[in-house]
Motif scaffolding. Structure first.
Motif, PDB file in Angstrom:
ATOM      1  N   GLN A 100       0.835  -1.206   0.000  1.00 58.39           N
ATOM      2  CA  GLN A 100       0.000   0.000   0.000  1.00 58.39           C
ATOM      3  C   GLN A 100       0.868   1.254   0.000  1.00 58.39           C
ATOM      4  OE1 GLN A 100      -3.026   0.180   3.052  1.00 58.39           O
ATOM      5  NE2 GLN A 100      -3.862   2.053   2.193  1.00 58.39           N
ATOM      6  N   ALA A 101       1.915   1.248   0.808  1.00 60.10           N
ATOM      7  CA  ALA A 101       2.803   2.408   0.846  1.00 60.10           C
ATOM      8  C   ALA A 101       3.556   2.564  -0.477  1.00 60.10           C
ATOM      9  CB  ALA A 101       3.788   2.299   2.008  1.00 60.10           C
ATOM     10  N   ILE A 102       4.023   1.451  -1.036  1.00 56.05           N
ATOM     11  CA  ILE A 102       4.750   1.543  -2.309  1.00 56.05           C
ATOM     12  C   ILE A 102       3.865   2.208  -3.361  1.00 56.05           C
ATOM     13  CG2 ILE A 102       5.786   0.224  -4.200  1.00 56.05           C
ATOM     14  CD1 ILE A 102       6.171  -2.097  -2.169  1.00 56.05           C
ATOM     15  N   THR A 103       2.618   1.764  -3.420  1.00 51.67           N
ATOM     16  CA  THR A 103       1.695   2.303  -4.418  1.00 51.67           C
ATOM     17  C   THR A 103       1.415   3.781  -4.141  1.00 51.67           C
ATOM     18  OG1 THR A 103       0.732   0.097  -4.528  1.00 51.67           O
ATOM     19  CG2 THR A 103      -0.503   1.872  -5.573  1.00 51.67           C
ATOM     20  N   GLY A 104       1.173   4.099  -2.868  1.00 47.05           N
ATOM     21  CA  GLY A 104       0.907   5.488  -2.511  1.00 47.05           C
ATOM     22  C   GLY A 104       2.111   6.388  -2.733  1.00 47.05           C
ATOM     23  N   ILE A 105       3.288   5.853  -2.476  1.00 47.23           N
ATOM     24  CA  ILE A 105       4.516   6.622  -2.708  1.00 47.23           C
ATOM     25  C   ILE A 105       4.645   6.915  -4.200  1.00 47.23           C
ATOM     26  CG2 ILE A 105       7.046   6.362  -2.756  1.00 47.23           C
ATOM     27  CD1 ILE A 105       6.759   5.071   0.077  1.00 47.23           C
TER      28      ILE A 105
END
Lengths: 319, 325
Positions: free
Chosen positions: B61-66
């Protein structure tokens, strides 16, 4: 780090602007002029203003569902904000976004967000972009206490610390995630305690003291700009009004609300400015009058703005 | 033209875009020294360094949001999600943020990012590492969806996806990585939203995507022996979907079989079928529109069960025979 008189008066003005804006939104909402819902930040103005005062003009922010104050402090224009809330074509999002999605990329406002915690990785990514481009910008990431229990909060803070990204996470802990008290949702005593898990500084600040917020955030922003990585700041504050339009405040007492109203960040700052002879009551009255006129003009502008055309409904989905 | 593996053509596309544009960078789990779970990014870290081939923690989720945040702030991130199944972990950031940001913000922001992932069964990886569901993403306004089937297409389409100013879901079937095909030496980019006629034919149209293009072409070879002349249309992108090429083909052949790797119910083939039924091609149909797709089951582990979970060459051959009966 010392605040100039101009900056102090700017902070007073912005806090007052946010207060008036929010109360007008509340009024317009009750008059059925605003559609949908909105989340007001009355009582939390010092956090938005103190934190954003610590930024340079081209630094970036991500905001939350309770984001009007952040937008105003970041340089958002009142006419375009009111126009957005009234769903008009001249609004920040051409009437497509409404209260929860106001963004202004040009002033570095990467947007309010309807998803709790949704802006946290986005701020982290904006900071990664700054690090890669070496543009010297810092991103300030606002979120509420509710977001500190979202998985993406933990994922993002871990990565930001690992990569030493120029981002400052600021939690506006207003003590309730909708109706659930912070103590009933979060296993640690303070959001800032969680900084230790990600090897970054964690600071607690009185969120109703605008200068205190400024100084804490300033320190974190400078650290981030030096390439030393992120910080987690927790501003303890309180929202005077309900979570959103449907909130009857059954989960907290009138006494508690009144107690916090006594700690009004604006009244408190006014007293301080006068006591420290930064400004006279007359000067501050004049600022308030100016703001009130700006608000009136902005509402007029919004009311007189055109509705978006249905012909353009599918416009802007793709670049 | 040289013969190349799909995986090598894909890597070449990534490399050329990274050379061309400094704002392009890769982000994902084990994509650095390891080269990605399937080896797509192998060697790229040597050329571009760890600043542009960024190994991440296991935090989809963080990778995508980043990636969303970096894209809004002016970069062109290309995310690798290790298995297509794991895209479910990216959903909030991809759907509620990436796909909606531009419209929500009144058309005043852009999110130029690519999220690539290997999908599909046939490797014994069972239910959580084998599903194909690119059609799901085609349902979300704001996203583009690409399902390349050949080495030639995967290179031209990854370059187009990276240059596109919108979030693009790029679905790579694992069994295609080892497929060989001709890849031009010169720089080329394929348009998103343009179908390709993979084989010209008179008697029936097969609309197939991703791995099913390969199976449809094999089926066409079988059917040729029986004197059946099959046309194979590869939409290449599910969104935008090039209905024009499909409609024109159906008008010519009068018969159509749609084959997808996604579970059949509510799959993208239904969208194609509805597009045909609602077009002028309807009047040219000599038989009902037929569809093949995955069974409505999670992908099973046992190799024989796994094989039966999605259409194979013989199923396509049989379906065509039925349509021509």
């Amino acid at each position: 780090m010392d605040l100039t008189t101009d900056k102090k008066l700017w902070m007073y003005r912005k806090m007052y602007e946010i207060r008036c804006f929010e109360l007008e939104v509340d009024r317009l909402f009750k008059a059925n002029m605003i559609w949908g819902t909105c989340h007001l930040s009355v009582g939390e103005e010092a956090t938005a203003v103190g934190a954003i005062a610590a930024l340079e003009a081209d630094d970036m922010i991500t905001s939350t569902h309770r984001g009007h104050g952040h937008c105003i402090a970041k340089g958002g224009k009142l006419p375009q904000m009111f126009a957005e809330l009234l769903g008009r074509e001249t609004g920040y999002c051409r009437g497509r976004g409404g209260s929860m999605h106001i963004a202004d990329i040009d002033t570095g406002n990467l947007g309010a967000n309807g998803i709790v915690g949704g802006g946290i990785p986005i701020a982290t990514g904006a900071a990664l972009a700054s690090k890669m481009k070496k543009d010297g910008r810092v991103t300030l990431c606002f979120f509420g206490d509710g977001a500190n229990n979202e998985g993406v909060f933990h994922e993002s803070l871990n990565i930001a610390s690992l990569w030493k990204l120029p981002v400052v996470y600021i939690c506006e802990n207003n003590l309730y995630g909708m109706s659930v008290a912070f103590s009933r949702s979060t296993a640690v005593k303070n959001v800032a305690d969680r900084a230790a898990a990600y090897d970054m500084p964690g600071e607690i600040v009185d969120g109703n003291d605008v200068e205190a917020v400024y100084h804490v955030v300033k320190k974190a922003v400078e650290r981030a700009r030096r390439g030393e990585g992120p910080s987690l700041i927790e501003a303890k504050t309180y929202r005077w009004l309900g979570h959103s339009k449907s909130d009857a405040n059954v989960y907290r007492t009138k006494e508690e609300i009144e107690e916090w109203k006594e700690k009004c960040p604006i009244k408190r700052y006014r007293l301080k400015l006068v006591q420290e002879k930064i400004a006279t009551d007359e000067e501050l009255d004049r600022i308030e009058k100016e703001v009130e006129k700006e608000i009136r003009d902005a509402i007029e502008y919004a009311k007189n703005s055109p509705e978006p055309s249905v012909d353009d409904i599918a416009n802007g989905v793709y670049a | 033209m040289a013969e190349k593996l799909y995986i090598d053509a894909l890597r070449e596309g990534l490399r050329e875009e990274m050379q061309r544009d400094q704002s392009v960078f890769l982000l994902g789990e084990d994509i650095g020294i390891y080269g990605g779970a399937f080896g797509v990014t192998r060697g790229l870290i040597d050329e571009f360094g760890e600043e542009r081939v960024v190994d991440t923690p296991i935090s989809e989720q963080a990778i995508t949001g980043i990636a969303v945040g970096a894209a809004v702030a002016g970069m062109r991130p290309v995310v690798e999600i290790m298995f297509f199944d794991f895209l479910t972990l990216s959903m909030d950031q991809l759907i509620n943020q990436g796909a909606k940001i531009r419209y929500m913000f009144g058309g005043k922001a852009k999110v130029p990012m690519v999220i690539r992932a290997p999908m599909g069964c046939g490797t014994g990886a069972a239910a959580q590492h084998s599903q194909s569901f690119p059609g799901v993403f085609a349902h979300f306004p704001g996203l583009k969806v690409v399902i390349p089937s050949t080495p030639h297409d995967v290179k031209g389409l990854i370059k187009a996806a990276i240059r596109d100013d919108n979030p693009v879901v790029f679905a790579e079937h694992k069994l295609l990585y080892r497929v060989k095909g001709e890849v031009p030496e010169e720089d080329y980019v394929l348009p998103l939203g343009k179908a390709d006629i993979k084989r010209k034919g008179r008697d029936i149209t097969i609309v197939a995507g991703s791995i099913m293009v390969i199976r449809a072409l094999e089926a066409a070879k079988e059917l040729e022996k029986e004197g059946i002349d099959v046309e194979v249309i590869d939409p290449r992108t599910l969104k935008p979907l090039d209905m024009r090429t499909i409609i024109d083909s159906v008008k010519k052949t009068g018969r159509v079989l749609i084959v997808e790797d996604d579970p059949l119910s509510f799959g993208w083939g239904a969208e194609v079928a509805a597009g045909i039924a609602g077009s002028e091609a309807f009047d040219y149909l000599d038989a009902p529109v037929k569809r093949l797709g995955g069974l409505d089951i999670p992908i099973p582990y046992n190799p024989n069960l796994e094989r039966h979970a999605v259409p194979q060459v013989e199923n396509i051959v049989e379906a065509v025979r039925e349509l021509l009966r």
